[in-house]
Design a protein around this motif. Structure first.
Motif, PDB file in Angstrom:
ATOM      1  N   ASN A  22       8.959  16.482   3.436  1.00  0.00           N
ATOM      2  CA  ASN A  22       8.600  17.439   2.382  1.00  0.00           C
ATOM      3  C   ASN A  22       7.081  17.407   2.203  1.00  0.00           C
ATOM      4  OD1 ASN A  22       9.375  19.144  -0.093  1.00  0.00           O
ATOM      5  ND2 ASN A  22       8.104  17.544  -1.000  1.00  0.00           N
ATOM      6  N   GLN A  44       6.650   5.212  -6.338  1.00  0.00           N
ATOM      7  CA  GLN A  44       6.073   6.013  -7.430  1.00  0.00           C
ATOM      8  C   GLN A  44       6.523   7.473  -7.425  1.00  0.00           C
ATOM      9  OE1 GLN A  44       3.315   8.401  -6.934  1.00  0.00           O
ATOM     10  NE2 GLN A  44       2.524   7.927  -4.898  1.00  0.00           N
ATOM     11  N   LYS A  45       7.376   7.854  -6.509  1.00  0.00           N
ATOM     12  CA  LYS A  45       7.710   9.269  -6.396  1.00  0.00           C
ATOM     13  C   LYS A  45       9.033   9.624  -7.085  1.00  0.00           C
ATOM     14  CE  LYS A  45       4.709  11.813  -3.939  1.00  0.00           C
ATOM     15  NZ  LYS A  45       3.496  11.192  -4.454  1.00  0.00           N
ATOM     16  N   ALA A  91       0.795  -1.239   0.000  1.00  0.00           N
ATOM     17  CA  ALA A  91       0.000   0.000   0.000  1.00  0.00           C
ATOM     18  C   ALA A  91       0.822   1.282   0.000  1.00  0.00           C
ATOM     19  CB  ALA A  91      -1.004   0.009   1.142  1.00  0.00           C
ATOM     20  N   SER A  92       1.956   1.222  -0.689  1.00  0.00           N
ATOM     21  CA  SER A  92       2.704   2.438  -1.009  1.00  0.00           C
ATOM     22  C   SER A  92       3.133   3.193   0.251  1.00  0.00           C
ATOM     23  CB  SER A  92       1.836   3.304  -1.933  1.00  0.00           C
ATOM     24  OG  SER A  92       2.599   4.155  -2.717  1.00  0.00           O
ATOM     25  N   ASP A  93       3.326   4.490   0.121  1.00  0.00           N
ATOM     26  CA  ASP A  93       3.780   5.265   1.290  1.00  0.00           C
ATOM     27  C   ASP A  93       2.705   5.281   2.372  1.00  0.00           C
ATOM     28  OD1 ASP A  93       5.647   7.194   2.600  1.00  0.00           O
ATOM     29  OD2 ASP A  93       3.881   8.475   2.408  1.00  0.00           O
ATOM     30  N   THR A  94       1.447   5.373   1.956  1.00  0.00           N
ATOM     31  CA  THR A  94       0.352   5.382   2.935  1.00  0.00           C
ATOM     32  C   THR A  94       0.417   4.127   3.792  1.00  0.00           C
ATOM     33  OG1 THR A  94      -0.960   6.497   1.252  1.00  0.00           O
ATOM     34  CG2 THR A  94      -2.156   5.670   3.173  1.00  0.00           C
ATOM     35  N   THR A 145       6.139  15.138   8.165  1.00  0.00           N
ATOM     36  CA  THR A 145       6.437  14.901   6.759  1.00  0.00           C
ATOM     37  C   THR A 145       7.690  15.699   6.414  1.00  0.00           C
ATOM     38  OG1 THR A 145       4.067  14.725   6.389  1.00  0.00           O
ATOM     39  CG2 THR A 145       5.400  15.132   4.460  1.00  0.00           C
ATOM     40  N   THR A 159       4.261  17.658   0.190  1.00  0.00           N
ATOM     41  CA  THR A 159       4.156  17.603  -1.274  1.00  0.00           C
ATOM     42  C   THR A 159       3.136  18.592  -1.832  1.00  0.00           C
ATOM     43  OG1 THR A 159       4.536  15.241  -0.934  1.00  0.00           O
ATOM     44  CG2 THR A 159       4.069  15.939  -3.174  1.00  0.00           C
ATOM     45  N   SER A 193       7.565   5.743  -1.107  1.00  0.00           N
ATOM     46  CA  SER A 193       6.952   4.831  -2.078  1.00  0.00           C
ATOM     47  C   SER A 193       7.825   4.781  -3.320  1.00  0.00           C
ATOM     48  CB  SER A 193       5.567   5.335  -2.459  1.00  0.00           C
ATOM     49  OG  SER A 193       5.710   6.518  -3.222  1.00  0.00           O
ATOM     50  N   PHE A 195      -1.081  16.172   3.345  1.00  0.00           N
ATOM     51  CA  PHE A 195      -0.679  14.823   3.785  1.00  0.00           C
ATOM     52  C   PHE A 195      -0.394  14.786   5.285  1.00  0.00           C
ATOM     53  CE2 PHE A 195      -0.098  14.327  -0.780  1.00  0.00           C
ATOM     54  CZ  PHE A 195      -0.834  13.167  -0.960  1.00  0.00           C
ATOM     55  N   THR A 203       8.289  10.562   1.632  1.00  0.00           N
ATOM     56  CA  THR A 203       8.096  10.003   0.293  1.00  0.00           C
ATOM     57  C   THR A 203       8.500  10.944  -0.831  1.00  0.00           C
ATOM     58  OG1 THR A 203       6.608   8.660  -1.045  1.00  0.00           O
ATOM     59  CG2 THR A 203       5.636  10.606  -0.037  1.00  0.00           C
ATOM     60  N   TRP A 251      -2.247  12.584   8.476  1.00  0.00           N
ATOM     61  CA  TRP A 251      -1.701  11.815   9.620  1.00  0.00           C
ATOM     62  C   TRP A 251      -2.294  12.317  10.935  1.00  0.00           C
ATOM     63  CZ3 TRP A 251      -1.060   8.504   6.431  1.00  0.00           C
ATOM     64  CH2 TRP A 251      -0.187   8.544   5.352  1.00  0.00           C
ATOM     65  N   ASP A 263       7.370  10.753   7.317  1.00  0.00           N
ATOM     66  CA  ASP A 263       6.896  10.460   5.967  1.00  0.00           C
ATOM     67  C   ASP A 263       7.824  11.231   5.025  1.00  0.00           C
ATOM     68  OD1 ASP A 263       5.645  10.506   3.515  1.00  0.00           O
ATOM     69  OD2 ASP A 263       3.707  11.216   4.259  1.00  0.00           O
TER      70      ASP A 263
HETATM   71  C1  LIG Z   1       3.875  13.451   1.683  1.00  0.00           C
HETATM   72  C2  LIG Z   1       3.026  12.349   1.129  1.00  0.00           C
HETATM   73  N1  LIG Z   1       2.561  11.407   1.946  1.00  0.00           N
HETATM   74  C3  LIG Z   1       1.808  10.396   1.489  1.00  0.00           C
HETATM   75  C4  LIG Z   1       1.471  10.281   0.165  1.00  0.00           C
HETATM   76  C5  LIG Z   1       0.648   9.134  -0.292  1.00  0.00           C
HETATM   77  O1  LIG Z   1       1.442   8.345  -1.084  1.00  0.00           O
HETATM   78  P1  LIG Z   1       0.936   7.000  -1.755  1.00  0.00           P
HETATM   79  O2  LIG Z   1      -0.252   7.377  -2.579  1.00  0.00           O
HETATM   80  O3  LIG Z   1       2.098   6.574  -2.544  1.00  0.00           O
HETATM   81  O4  LIG Z   1       0.562   6.086  -0.646  1.00  0.00           O
HETATM   82  C6  LIG Z   1       1.937  11.236  -0.734  1.00  0.00           C
HETATM   83  C7  LIG Z   1       1.574  11.164  -2.165  1.00  0.00           C
HETATM   84  O5  LIG Z   1       1.678  12.101  -2.908  1.00  0.00           O
HETATM   85  C8  LIG Z   1       2.731  12.290  -0.244  1.00  0.00           C
HETATM   86  O6  LIG Z   1       3.201  13.208  -1.077  1.00  0.00           O
END
Ligand SMILES: Cc1ncc(COP(=O)(O)O)c(C=O)c1O
Length: 387
Positions: free
Chosen positions: A141, A189-190, A70-73, A139, A143, A187, A97, A168, A101, A166
């Motif tokens: 950065n 995908q970034k 489930a990626s970064d989440t 976090t 995003t 994750s 983001f 990512t 949290w 976080d």
């Molecule tokens: C700071 C941050 N946290 C969490 C996420 C969620 O990432 P993912 O959709 O890869 O789980 C993102 C996605 O853009 C993000 O930028």
């Protein structure tokens, strides 16, 4: 006048991000498709992702690094659900983001002793307020606002609580201060332009100690479980994933990591990303209508580069009209095939967000800038005509 130079690659999305220059599906030819990820060659590929990531990022030898669902989440939630509870929590949020949290901690886990330290889009919260006798969630950065912490100097080296970060949209583009972080997530995908679905989770020895000494008060779904009989499940950190990964995505992650190594590793990646920020900075300095959303230059992200419209004409519009105008800029560029997905995040102030991670070529950023002026002039002109 329409600019004459077009970006060679119009992909400036903040996730999934542009693939590395020269990527094609041929990069996936050696993928272990149709085989078990638990077979020896499958496990070897998963372990290779961990080893190469660790080497590029300089992850300390005593930190565990695993591939999680489930990626970064998924990675962040695994950490929050598994580790929080024994201490009070300070959670920092300055964009969407981080706010997510906060919601997890206050509304889902319902941790009563939680302090939320917040700031508006464009700024960092007051980092001196953070109490490192408590667990700290933040976090690296943000995003959706393009605001990053400048470094880890504000984090106590001798902290008693854990720091859960976080990262990512920071790792592979910014130096992260590993010694100051107990949990780091990202994750695929970034920044390296990998595929979605899989996350990475790094744990310091102190985070492992917490995992082995603390039993959460709530039920733990199988997807989040990192211990077995009170002991860390070490397999997760050797490529024995909790559930089934995509071996196509694994192959793609390996391709991205090898590309990063060829560039000179982390230093090469950071240099490319900083050059992208500098190219936009140069344009912003001369721009009569745009500025950075991040007010303090030391906090300006080199990955998710967020621009606000400073033109008094735009500022005089209502919030809804500003949002329409900002969207129209992005739409013009999309229709021209010049830039995709550069509208500000849905909860952020109206503006533009241009990804500047290492997979984006600086020449493409430079080519994009005159097009921003072109699109803005069109939007402003059309609105003035209508008025
Ligand atoms: C700071 C941050 N946290 C969490 C996420 C969620 O990432 P993912 O959709 O890869 O789980 C993102 C996605 O853009 C993000 O930028």
């Amino acid at each position: 006048m329409k600019p004459t130079t077009r970006p060679r690659n119009p992909n400036f999305s903040s996730g999934p991000c542009a693939k590395r220059p020269g990527w094609s599906v041929a990069a996936l030819e050696d993928a272990l498709t149709g085989r078990s990820h638990r077979a020896k060659p499958g496990k070897a590929k998963l372990a290779e992702v961990i080893d190469r990531s660790r080497a590029i990022l300089g992850t300390p030898d005593d930190y565990r690094l695993g591939i999680v669902p489930a990626s970064d989440t998924g990675a962040v939630e695994m950490a929050l659900w598994s580790l929080l509870g024994p201490r009070g929590v300070d959670v920092l949020a300055w964009e969407s983001f981080g706010k997510g949290w906060v919601t997890d901690i206050t509304k889902q886990l319902k941790l009563e002793d939680t302090r939320v330290i917040e700031a508006d889009y464009g700024r960092l919260p007051d980092l001196t307020q953070v109490d490192f006798t408590r667990d700290v969630v933040f976090t690296w950065n943000g995003t959706t606002s393009g605001v990053r912490v400048p470094n880890g100097d504000w984090i106590a080296g001798d902290r008693q609580g854990l720091t859960i970060c976080d990262a990512t949209s920071a790792v592979f583009a910014m130096p992260v201060d590993w010694a100051k972080l107990d949990v780091v997530t990202w994750s695929w995908q970034k920044v390296l332009g990998g595929e979605a679905a899989h996350g990475m989770l790094a744990l310091s020895p102190r985070a492992v100690e917490r995992l082995e000494s603390h039993s959460p008060a709530w039920p733990m779904p199988k997807l989040f479980r990192m211990t077995k009989g009170g002991k860390l499940n070490e397999g997760i950190f050797k490529g024995e994933t909790i559930n089934t990964p995509s071996m196509l995505a694994v192959e793609d992650a390996l391709d991205a990591l090898k590309w990063a190594e060829d560039l000179g590793g982390l230093d090469g990646l950071i240099a490319r990303s900083e050059a992208n920020l500098a190219a936009i900075g140069q344009w912003v300095e001369a721009s009569p209508w745009a500025g950075f959303l991040a007010s303090d230059p030391a906090t300006r992200s080199c990955t998710s580069i967020c621009l606000a419209v400073t033109d008094p004409w735009f500022q005089s519009l209502t919030g809804a009209k500003q949002a329409d105008a900002a969207k129209a800029i992005a739409t013009h560029l999309d229709l021209e095939g010049i830039a995709y997905d550069i509208g500000a995040y849905r909860d952020a102030p109206p503006g533009l967000r241009i990804w500047g991670g290492a997979t984006v070529e600086t020449a493409d950023i430079e080519a994009l800038m005159p097009w921003l002026d072109w699109a803005y002039a069109r939007v402003k002109g059309a609105q003035a005509d209508a008025a």
